[in-house]
Design a protein around this motif. Structure first.
Motif, PDB file in Angstrom:
ATOM      1  N   ALA A 141       0.820  -1.222   0.000  1.00  0.00           N
ATOM      2  CA  ALA A 141       0.000   0.000   0.000  1.00  0.00           C
ATOM      3  C   ALA A 141       0.855   1.274   0.000  1.00  0.00           C
ATOM      4  O   ALA A 141       0.378   2.342  -0.379  1.00  0.00           O
ATOM      5  CB  ALA A 141      -0.938  -0.007   1.213  1.00  0.00           C
ATOM      6  N   LYS A 142       2.117   1.136   0.374  1.00  0.00           N
ATOM      7  CA  LYS A 142       3.003   2.316   0.325  1.00  0.00           C
ATOM      8  C   LYS A 142       3.324   2.692  -1.115  1.00  0.00           C
ATOM      9  O   LYS A 142       3.635   3.833  -1.427  1.00  0.00           O
ATOM     10  CB  LYS A 142       4.325   2.015   1.052  1.00  0.00           C
ATOM     11  N   HIS A 146      -4.150   2.019  -5.314  1.00  0.00           N
ATOM     12  CA  HIS A 146      -5.520   1.523  -5.467  1.00  0.00           C
ATOM     13  C   HIS A 146      -5.620   0.059  -5.041  1.00  0.00           C
ATOM     14  O   HIS A 146      -4.848  -0.778  -5.529  1.00  0.00           O
ATOM     15  CB  HIS A 146      -5.985   1.649  -6.921  1.00  0.00           C
ATOM     16  N   TRP A 147      -6.580  -0.256  -4.143  1.00  0.00           N
ATOM     17  CA  TRP A 147      -6.768  -1.652  -3.738  1.00  0.00           C
ATOM     18  C   TRP A 147      -8.196  -1.891  -3.266  1.00  0.00           C
ATOM     19  O   TRP A 147      -8.901  -0.951  -2.894  1.00  0.00           O
ATOM     20  CB  TRP A 147      -5.789  -2.036  -2.629  1.00  0.00           C
ATOM     21  N   ARG A 177      -5.306   6.076   2.746  1.00  0.00           N
ATOM     22  CA  ARG A 177      -6.603   5.719   2.170  1.00  0.00           C
ATOM     23  C   ARG A 177      -6.385   5.324   0.715  1.00  0.00           C
ATOM     24  O   ARG A 177      -5.575   5.954   0.035  1.00  0.00           O
ATOM     25  CB  ARG A 177      -7.556   6.916   2.207  1.00  0.00           C
ATOM     26  N   PRO A 178      -7.082   4.300   0.215  1.00  0.00           N
ATOM     27  CA  PRO A 178      -6.888   3.940  -1.200  1.00  0.00           C
ATOM     28  C   PRO A 178      -7.429   5.016  -2.129  1.00  0.00           C
ATOM     29  O   PRO A 178      -8.359   5.743  -1.778  1.00  0.00           O
ATOM     30  CB  PRO A 178      -7.688   2.642  -1.338  1.00  0.00           C
ATOM     31  N   GLY A 179      -6.845   5.081  -3.293  1.00  0.00           N
ATOM     32  CA  GLY A 179      -7.309   6.033  -4.296  1.00  0.00           C
ATOM     33  C   GLY A 179      -8.673   5.631  -4.827  1.00  0.00           C
ATOM     34  O   GLY A 179      -9.026   4.452  -4.857  1.00  0.00           O
ATOM     35  N   ILE A 218      -6.242  -7.039  -3.256  1.00  0.00           N
ATOM     36  CA  ILE A 218      -5.887  -6.885  -4.671  1.00  0.00           C
ATOM     37  C   ILE A 218      -5.501  -5.432  -4.927  1.00  0.00           C
ATOM     38  O   ILE A 218      -6.288  -4.515  -4.668  1.00  0.00           O
ATOM     39  CB  ILE A 218      -7.060  -7.295  -5.584  1.00  0.00           C
ATOM     40  N   PHE A 219      -4.286  -5.244  -5.406  1.00  0.00           N
ATOM     41  CA  PHE A 219      -3.784  -3.913  -5.728  1.00  0.00           C
ATOM     42  C   PHE A 219      -3.773  -3.767  -7.246  1.00  0.00           C
ATOM     43  O   PHE A 219      -3.306  -4.660  -7.959  1.00  0.00           O
ATOM     44  CB  PHE A 219      -2.356  -3.734  -5.196  1.00  0.00           C
TER      45      PHE A 219
END
Ligand SMILES: NC(=O)c1ccc[n+]([C@@H]2O[C@H](COP(=O)([O-])OP(=O)(O)OC[C@H]3O[C@@H](n4cnc5c(N)ncnc54)[C@H](OP(=O)(O)O)[C@@H]3O)[C@@H](O)[C@H]2O)c1
Length: 265
Positions: A141-142, A146-147, A177-179, A218-219
């Motif tokens: 996530a770094k 998006h995930w 926070r995810p995009g 899932i990224f």
């Protein structure tokens, strides 16, 4: 002196092997076991093994009448919070294995634990492989903005998302926070098909025969994807060592610790 342990959900899939593990540990003593179905029976007869001599209680409140250091809860989503607060108010430390607690519940539990100066350790998944998944996903996530998460479990599981998934969403939100490219609220069609939003992450829960418990982060990035997935097998053994570690560490600090990794290092 041995640490006195009470297990709520003692006759369950995780509770039974945990009772056996606690009773075999040199530094732990099983002083309480809770199960509504087997209330009043001797655990020796319930399990059909000779190394127990303990009457099963019908509730946590009843079981904690015996002097207890740590309550471990492996029951159900609808009772875990009440069990935990009962123990905290009696000055008993708590290890939470049951799923179903929300972030708001954890805030309340932390407040009560601090007020009564007891320790609480909760982990959505006490297996080392699930801790690794969490760690790898937070690392990803770094770099990948998006995930989404897919939460897999058997059709018999009543609560959703799973504790493993809730904790993963919480941990990812600590990274960022995810995009969002197209907002969920702006979905054309059934918005529910985009899942629920937990700590900013879209979560999709499957409940089907053939699954035990699993989670997949899932990224997505331009022209590539990364999947990080954990699948539990059919035995409860992976959760026992992590639970024992939490039992041994829970008295170290007042307040809530969320996540097995926090006590592993
Ligand atoms: N954190 C982790 O690593 C982890 C791992 C596996 C499972 N879990 C979670 O742990 C919990 C237990 O899982 P499990 O598979 O062991 O469940 P299980 O096999 O169904 O066992 C549940 C146990 O809780 C008792 N129970 C059920 N409903 C109750 C209620 N309303 N009040 C009091 N006791 C109740 C049952 O006995 P009676 O019906 O006789 O009362 C039984 O002893 C679930 O929330 C599950 O999602 C967490």
């Amino acid at each position: 002196m041995k640490l006195k342990v009470c297990i709520a959900g003692a006759t369950g899939w995780v509770g039974k092997p945990l009772c056996l593990a606690v009773s075999e540990a040199d530094d732990l003593s099983l002083v309480g076991a809770v199960s509504r179905t087997h209330q009043g029976r001797n655990l020796r007869d319930v399990f059909g093994v000779s190394n127990f001599d303990l009457k099963v209680s019908g509730s946590v409140a009843e079981a904690l009448d015996a002097p207890t250091d740590v309550l471990v809860d492996y029951t159900k989503a609808d009772v875990v919070k009440a069990n935990v607060l009962t123990a905290i108010r009696r000055g008993v430390h708590v290890v939470i294995g049951s799923s179903g607690l929300t972030d708001e519940d954890f805030v309340e539990i932390n407040r009560a634990a601090l007020e009564h100066q007891v320790g609480v350790i909760a982990a959505g998944n006490f297996a080392i492989t699930a801790v690794l998944l969490q760690r790898f996903a937070c690392e990803a996530a770094k770099y990948l903005s998006h995930w989404e998460i897919i939460d897999y479990a058997s059709d018999a599981k009543q609560d959703a998302p799973s504790g493993t998934t809730r904790e993963l969403a919480f941990r990812l939100s600590e990274v960022r926070r995810p995009g969002v490219t197209h907002p969920v609220e702006g979905t054309i069609g059934e918005k529910e098909s985009r899942g629920t939003t937990l700590n900013g992450t879209q979560v999709h829960s499957l409940r089907l025969p053939g699954y035990v418990i699993g989670v997949e982060a899932i990224f997505g990035a331009k022209d590539e994807r990364l999947s990080i997935r954990h699948d539990a097998g059919s035995g409860a053994e992976p959760y026992i060592q992590g639970s024992l570690l939490a039992i041994r560490k829970v008295r170290d600090r007042a307040g809530l610790i969320r996540g097995l990794d926090k006590i592993m290092e």
